[in-house]
Design a protein around this motif. Structure first.
Motif, PDB file in Angstrom:
ATOM      1  N   ARG A 246       0.830  -1.212   0.000  1.00 29.13           N
ATOM      2  CA  ARG A 246       0.000   0.000   0.000  1.00 29.13           C
ATOM      3  C   ARG A 246       0.864   1.262   0.000  1.00 29.13           C
ATOM      4  O   ARG A 246       0.608   2.211  -0.736  1.00 29.13           O
ATOM      5  N   LEU A 249       2.377   1.909  -3.378  1.00 29.28           N
ATOM      6  CA  LEU A 249       1.437   2.502  -4.328  1.00 29.28           C
ATOM      7  C   LEU A 249       1.285   4.006  -4.085  1.00 29.28           C
ATOM      8  O   LEU A 249       1.250   4.802  -5.023  1.00 29.28           O
ATOM      9  N   LYS A 250       1.192   4.390  -2.819  1.00 29.68           N
ATOM     10  CA  LYS A 250       1.032   5.810  -2.501  1.00 29.68           C
ATOM     11  C   LYS A 250       2.271   6.617  -2.866  1.00 29.68           C
ATOM     12  O   LYS A 250       2.190   7.834  -3.067  1.00 29.68           O
ATOM     13  N   GLN A 260      -4.234   4.171  -9.148  1.00 33.92           N
ATOM     14  CA  GLN A 260      -3.842   3.761  -7.805  1.00 33.92           C
ATOM     15  C   GLN A 260      -4.963   2.984  -7.122  1.00 33.92           C
ATOM     16  O   GLN A 260      -4.718   1.977  -6.448  1.00 33.92           O
ATOM     17  N   GLU A 264      -4.724  -0.825  -5.854  1.00 34.44           N
ATOM     18  CA  GLU A 264      -4.968  -1.177  -4.453  1.00 34.44           C
ATOM     19  C   GLU A 264      -6.019  -2.280  -4.348  1.00 34.44           C
ATOM     20  O   GLU A 264      -5.881  -3.191  -3.514  1.00 34.44           O
ATOM     21  N   ARG A 265      -7.045  -2.224  -5.164  1.00 31.01           N
ATOM     22  CA  ARG A 265      -8.049  -3.296  -5.140  1.00 31.01           C
ATOM     23  C   ARG A 265      -7.426  -4.625  -5.567  1.00 31.01           C
ATOM     24  O   ARG A 265      -7.764  -5.680  -5.003  1.00 31.01           O
TER      25      ARG A 265
END
Length: 301
Positions: A246, A249-250, A260, A264-265
């Motif tokens: 996570r 990704l951020k 994004q 995340e999903r």
């Protein structure tokens, strides 16, 4: 909010440096040449509070362990005094402090490095390590997390060195950017894996249980469900890697908010598949939810 965060960081910094200060007769070369990467204005800020520097030399006659430790106590007291003064100056200046909170925290880190150098010039390597295992936040962490475990003295010292190396690098870094948080968590998880390699799974499990309720909850859940003891570590790894994914990704500036969200999903689905493989779909859908609150799951049917 920014002021509140500043105050919080100062409190944490002071807690970390409860046993730290800077001698009045020290800080050679620091006064005129701040370390690489520090704001230029920090040199001027330092000159406002530092006394004229002197070069520390171990005192003549400090040949016994008792003599060396007595002088080490003086060094520590002087560092305590100087850190208290510097912290008071920062509190008084508030937002007007040159370089702001980051400069202040970096300066505290610099003082810690200088204290370490002074003590290393006086004490034997073993005496220095014994002292820092008692005095530093890293040493106190190791004592707290391994206090009543079966860890050997050699293991405790090895873990202390790993923990101290990490804390020397990150403990006084106040950077909440996505990239900085991802870098720190990457290093923190690498540290945990190194500690596990030193301690072995059983003692490392005790380390994690003493670290906080998270792993203790995993352990209690695994026992209630009758799973193998190693299942708790499997769940811990899944959670750790999900958190890191996570943050990664951020920290990516090359993707849009929509991309994004899609990524995340996908990460959530991938982690759910992994967790289902560890404890089974029935448990995931039922009692497993009590220890999977960190993973966004679809509503229970």
């Amino acid at each position: 909010m920014k002021r509140w965060l500043s105050v919080l960081a100062v409190v944490l910094a002071l807690g970390f440096f409860a046993f730290i200060g800077v001698p009045r007769w020290k800080l050679r070369n620091v006064q005129s040449a701040p370390p690489t990467g520090m704001p230029p204005e920090m040199g001027e800020a330092a000159r406002k509070w530092r006394p004229k520097a002197k070069t520390f030399q171990p005192p003549p006659g400090a040949s016994t362990a008792a003599d060396r430790m007595a002088w080490a106590d003086k060094i520590r007291r002087d560092y305590d005094e100087m850190t208290t003064k510097f912290s008071a100056d920062y509190s008084a200046a508030g937002e007007k402090f040159p370089g702001g909170l980051s400069a202040y925290l970096r300066q505290l880190a610099l003082l810690q490095r200088e204290k370490h150098k002074d003590l290393a010039a006086l004490l034997t390597p073993l005496e220095l390590e014994d002292l820092e295992m008692r005095d530093t936040n890293a040493g106190q962490t190791v004592t707290r997390l391994l206090g009543d475990t079966a860890a050997t003295e050699e293991q405790r010292r090895a873990v202390f060195r790993l923990q101290k190396e990490f804390e020397d690098r990150y403990s006084l870094v106040f950077d909440l950017s996505a990239s900085a948080l991802f870098a720190r968590e990457t290093e923190r998880q690498a540290l945990q894996h190194k500690i596990r390699a030193v301690l072995g799974d059983e003692v490392f499990g005790a380390w994690l249980r003493n670290e906080g309720p998270d792993y203790a909850n995993f352990t209690a859940f695994v026992q209630r469900q009758g799973f193998a003891p190693g299942t708790a570590l499997d769940l811990w790894r899944a959670k750790s890697e999900f958190i890191l994914g996570r943050l990664q990704l951020k920290a990516r500036p090359d993707i849009t908010v929509a991309q994004q969200g899609d990524a995340e999903r996908a990460l959530i689905a991938q982690t759910l598949t992994r967790v289902t493989g560890i404890i089974g779909p029935t448990v995931v859908a039922g009692p497993g939810r009590e220890v999977l609150t960190w993973l966004p799951l679809p509503p229970a049917k």
